[in-house]
Design a protein around this motif. Structure first.
Motif, PDB file in Angstrom:
ATOM      1  N   ARG A  91      48.616  62.656  73.938  1.00 43.81           N
ATOM      2  CA  ARG A  91      48.048  62.221  72.661  1.00 43.81           C
ATOM      3  C   ARG A  91      48.613  60.872  72.243  1.00 43.81           C
ATOM      4  N   ALA A  92      47.807  60.119  71.502  1.00 44.77           N
ATOM      5  CA  ALA A  92      48.260  58.878  70.859  1.00 44.77           C
ATOM      6  C   ALA A  92      47.627  58.800  69.471  1.00 44.77           C
ATOM      7  N   ASP A  93      48.295  58.131  68.572  1.00 44.91           N
ATOM      8  CA  ASP A  93      47.750  57.871  67.245  1.00 44.91           C
ATOM      9  C   ASP A  93      47.262  56.428  67.193  1.00 44.91           C
ATOM     10  N   ILE A  94      46.171  56.217  66.506  1.00 47.98           N
ATOM     11  CA  ILE A  94      45.677  54.874  66.233  1.00 47.98           C
ATOM     12  C   ILE A  94      46.095  54.568  64.796  1.00 47.98           C
ATOM     13  N   ALA A  95      46.743  53.425  64.598  1.00 51.64           N
ATOM     14  CA  ALA A  95      47.304  53.131  63.279  1.00 51.64           C
ATOM     15  C   ALA A  95      47.094  51.681  62.869  1.00 51.64           C
ATOM     16  N   LYS A  96      47.066  51.487  61.581  1.00 53.76           N
ATOM     17  CA  LYS A  96      47.014  50.159  60.951  1.00 53.76           C
ATOM     18  C   LYS A  96      45.930  49.272  61.566  1.00 53.76           C
ATOM     19  N   MET A  97      44.701  49.786  61.595  1.00 52.97           N
ATOM     20  CA  MET A  97      43.566  48.968  62.012  1.00 52.97           C
ATOM     21  C   MET A  97      43.233  48.095  60.801  1.00 52.97           C
ATOM     22  N   LEU A  98      43.575  46.820  60.915  1.00 45.64           N
ATOM     23  CA  LEU A  98      43.461  45.881  59.798  1.00 45.64           C
ATOM     24  C   LEU A  98      42.592  44.690  60.200  1.00 45.64           C
ATOM     25  N   VAL A  99      41.658  44.332  59.341  1.00 46.75           N
ATOM     26  CA  VAL A  99      40.829  43.149  59.559  1.00 46.75           C
ATOM     27  C   VAL A  99      40.847  42.331  58.279  1.00 46.75           C
ATOM     28  N   ARG A 100      41.168  41.052  58.415  1.00 39.07           N
ATOM     29  CA  ARG A 100      41.170  40.157  57.243  1.00 39.07           C
ATOM     30  C   ARG A 100      39.805  40.185  56.566  1.00 39.07           C
ATOM     31  N   ARG A 101      39.799  40.045  55.261  1.00 36.77           N
ATOM     32  CA  ARG A 101      38.535  40.102  54.507  1.00 36.77           C
ATOM     33  C   ARG A 101      37.535  39.075  55.001  1.00 36.77           C
ATOM     34  N   ARG A 102      37.971  37.897  55.360  1.00 37.05           N
ATOM     35  CA  ARG A 102      37.041  36.847  55.783  1.00 37.05           C
ATOM     36  C   ARG A 102      36.408  37.129  57.135  1.00 37.05           C
ATOM     37  N   ALA A 103      36.958  38.083  57.891  1.00 38.48           N
ATOM     38  CA  ALA A 103      36.435  38.389  59.225  1.00 38.48           C
ATOM     39  C   ALA A 103      35.676  39.714  59.277  1.00 38.48           C
ATOM     40  N   ARG A 104      35.497  40.364  58.157  1.00 31.08           N
ATOM     41  CA  ARG A 104      34.820  41.663  58.151  1.00 31.08           C
ATOM     42  C   ARG A 104      33.317  41.513  58.320  1.00 31.08           C
TER      43      ARG A 104
END
Length: 179
Positions: A91-104
């Protein structure tokens, strides 16, 4: 994606060199209202301390750090947490998927998630788990990418400005890479 965004895995050295850019992404997301474990005010010191711990985990082989870059700027990031209990080596966890507002709204999140799944697969993982704010863009993205909703925990976390939010848990079964 309307412009080219490159996804790559950062080595511990590269991650250390990119602490400022990684902090910029985290600060932008928290200041934009993302419930990702931090409260306002989101300081550079707080962000830098967080990324310093992430780099330590990357150096120890406990996590994989991926970034999305458009030109010279990091516009998104996600982590694959490999370090799991002894009875969950698959198993692995996926964490802190972050995208800057200008790139969404440009496919950056989907590209990061596909790359994270590939990285987990290459690490021999077959079960992935993540959580996100219920009703968020993230929840819609994960559903679109074939993640299975497990359930909702009411009042699980706080928004950065205060106030409770619900969290939805997801899992995805993947075929690990063959040696």
């Amino acid at each position: 994606m309307s412009e080219t965004v490159a996804i790559r895995i950062l080595s511990p050295r590269e991650a250390t060199l990119q602490l400022g850019a990684l902090s910029d992404v985290l600060i932008d997301c928290v200041e934009g209202g993302a419930s990702v474990s931090f409260m306002l005010p989101m300081t550079r010191d707080k962000a830098g301390a967080f990324w310093g711990r992430v780099v330590e985990g990357v150096a120890a082989g406990e996590r994989i750090l991926l970034v999305a870059e458009d030109g010279a700027d990091i516009v998104g990031t996600v982590q694959v947490i490999l370090d799991q209990p002894e009875n969950q080596p698959h198993r692995a966890d996926i964490a802190k998927m972050l995208v800057r507002r200008r790139a969404r709204k440009r496919g950056v999140g989907a590209a990061l998630m596909r790359a994270a799944e590939d990285a987990a697969r290459m690490a021999g993982k077959s079960v992935l788990v993540l959580d996100t704010v219920t009703g968020s863009d993230g929840e819609r993205l994960y559903t679109r990418l074939g993640w299975q909703r497990v359930g909702v925990i009411p009042n699980y976390a706080l928004w950065p400005q205060g106030g409770l939010c619900d969290t939805t848990y997801f899992h995805k079964q993947i075929a690990p890479a063959r040696p």
